[in-house]
Design an enzyme around this catalytic site. Structure first.
Site, mmCIF file in Angstrom:
data_model
loop_
_atom_site.group_PDB
_atom_site.id
_atom_site.type_symbol
_atom_site.label_atom_id
_atom_site.label_comp_id
_atom_site.label_asym_id
_atom_site.label_seq_id
_atom_site.Cartn_x
_atom_site.Cartn_y
_atom_site.Cartn_z
ATOM 1 C CE LYS A 6 -37.792 -85.885 -25.097
ATOM 2 N NZ LYS A 6 -37.682 -84.744 -26.037
ATOM 3 C CD GLU A 21 -35.924 -80.786 -29.343
ATOM 4 O OE1 GLU A 21 -35.467 -80.003 -30.202
ATOM 5 O OE2 GLU A 21 -37.136 -80.969 -29.166
ATOM 6 C CG ASP A 72 -39.143 -82.574 -23.762
ATOM 7 O OD1 ASP A 72 -38.185 -83.365 -23.666
ATOM 8 O OD2 ASP A 72 -39.960 -82.604 -24.700
ATOM 9 C CG ASP A 112 -40.499 -79.497 -26.260
ATOM 10 O OD1 ASP A 112 -40.869 -80.542 -26.844
ATOM 11 O OD2 ASP A 112 -39.430 -78.913 -26.529
ATOM 12 C CD GLU A 162 -39.118 -86.174 -33.268
ATOM 13 O OE1 GLU A 162 -38.767 -85.820 -32.127
ATOM 14 O OE2 GLU A 162 -40.128 -85.726 -33.837
#
Ligand code: KIV
Length: 266
Positions: free
Chosen positions: A118, A120, A88, A49, A183
Site C-alpha cells: 500500500k 499513500e 506499507d 507504517d 482515510e
C-alpha cells in the site's frame, strides 16, 4: 470469505465488492497480533507504517523505514496463513521515482512474503502505482488523510475537498490499484467515490458506505495509550485487563502468594 481456509486473494476482494460483502482489514505488526487477527477470520492484515507510532511511540509515521517495514512484514507474513497481508511502503519511497518505488516494493514482496503493498499518494503518484502494478505487485492506493503528509495537511483532520479526493481515488484505480483506502473522508463523499469505482474501497473514518473497513489493532482492542480518534470503536478493554493482571501479580508477589505450590518445582 471468512469461512474458507485458503488464502484470501485480490480476486476475492473484487468479488466481495460485487456481492456487497463488507471487507475487513486490521493492522498487525507482530506474531501474536497477526495470529489473532488471522484466526479471527479477518480478510486482510495491514502491516501499517503506523508501527512507528503504535509500537515505537513516535509522533508520526514519517520515521518508519523500509528495513522496519520488512522486519515487521516478515513476522506478520509468516504468522498469517489465511488473510491477505499488505505492507506499507514507507515515506518517501513513492516520491523518488518509479524505479526506486518498484525496487522497494519488490523487496517488501520478496523479503516479507506478503501478498500486496500500500502506498499513500495523490493523482501525482499514479505513474508509480502503474509501474508497481505492471511489475505484478498488487497495490492499494491510500488517499484522503495521508498521515505521511500530516505536516503539509496541517494535522490529522478530515479531508473535505471533493474534487481532488475524487480525482486521487480515480487515478489510483485507473493506474491499476486493486483497492483504494479512504482515510478521514466525509461519509457521503466516500460513498460517492465507492459507487464510482470498479475496485473496492476500504475506509477508516470514512463512514459505512465503503466496501470495507480498516482499524488499527490497538485501537480496536482497547490497547492504545494515546487519544483514540472519534471514528474508532473499541471492542475490548485490553489495556484494562493487562493493567489489572499486572497489578494482581505485583500484589501477589509482595504478599508472598506467588509462586504458590502449583508454580513451585519440587
Ligand atoms: O499505517 C496504517 O496503520 C494505516 C491505517 C491507518 C489505514 O495506513
Amino acid at each position: 470469505m471468512a469461512e474458507s481456509t485458503r488464502r484470501v486473494t485480490v480476486l476475492d476482494l473484487a468479488d466481495a465488492k460485487r456481492r456487497k460483502t463488507p471487507i475487513t482489514m486490521v493492522t498487525a505488526y507482530d506474531w501474536p497480533t497477526a495470529r489473532l487477527a488471522d484466526e479471527a477470520g479477518i480478510d486482510c492484515i495491514l502491516v501499517g507504517d503506523s508501527v512507528a507510532m503504535v509500537v515505537a511511540g513516535r509522533p508520526s509515521t514519517i520515521p518508519a523505514t523500509l528495513g522496519q517495514m520488512i522486519y515487521h512484514g516478515e513476522i506478520v507474513g509468516r504468522a498469517a496463513t489465511r488473510a491477505l497481508v499488505v505492507v506499507d511502503l514507507p515515506f518517501p519511497l513513492q516520491h523518488l521515482g518509479r524505479r526506486r518505488a518498484v525496487a522497494a516494493c519488490a523487496r517488501l514482496m520478496k523479503e516479507t512474503g506478503c501478498q500486496a503493498v500500500k502506498l499513500e499518494g495523490t493523482a501525482g503518484q499514479a505513474d508509480v502505482i502503474a509501474a508497481i502494478a505492471a511489475a505484478g505487485i498488487p497495490v492499494i492506493g491510500h488517499v484522503g488523510l495521508r498521515p505521511q503528509a500530516v505536516h503539509q495537511l496541517g494535522g490529522y483532520r478530515m479531508q473535505r475537498d471533493a474534487g481532488p479526493l475524487m480525482a486521487d481515488a480515480r487515478a489510483a484505480a485507473a493506474a491499476g490499484a486493486f483497492a483504494v483506502l479512504l482515510e478521514c473522508v466525509p461519509a457521503p463523499l466516500a460513498a460517492e467515490i465507492t459507487a464510482g469505482l470498479d475496485v473496492p474501497t476500504i475506509g477508516i473514518g470514512a463512514g459505512p458506505g465503503c466496501d470495507g473497513q480498516v482499524l488499527v489493532f490497538h485501537d480496536l482492542v482497547g490497547l492504545s495509550l494515546g487519544r483514540v480518534p472519534r471514528f474508532v470503536r473499541s471492542y475490548a478493554d485490553t489495556r484494562g485487563s493487562i493493567a489489572a493482571g499486572l497489578a494482581a501479580w505485583r500484589d501477589d508477589v509482595r504478599a508472598g502468594l506467588f509462586p504458590g505450590p502449583a508454580e513451585t518445582p519440587t
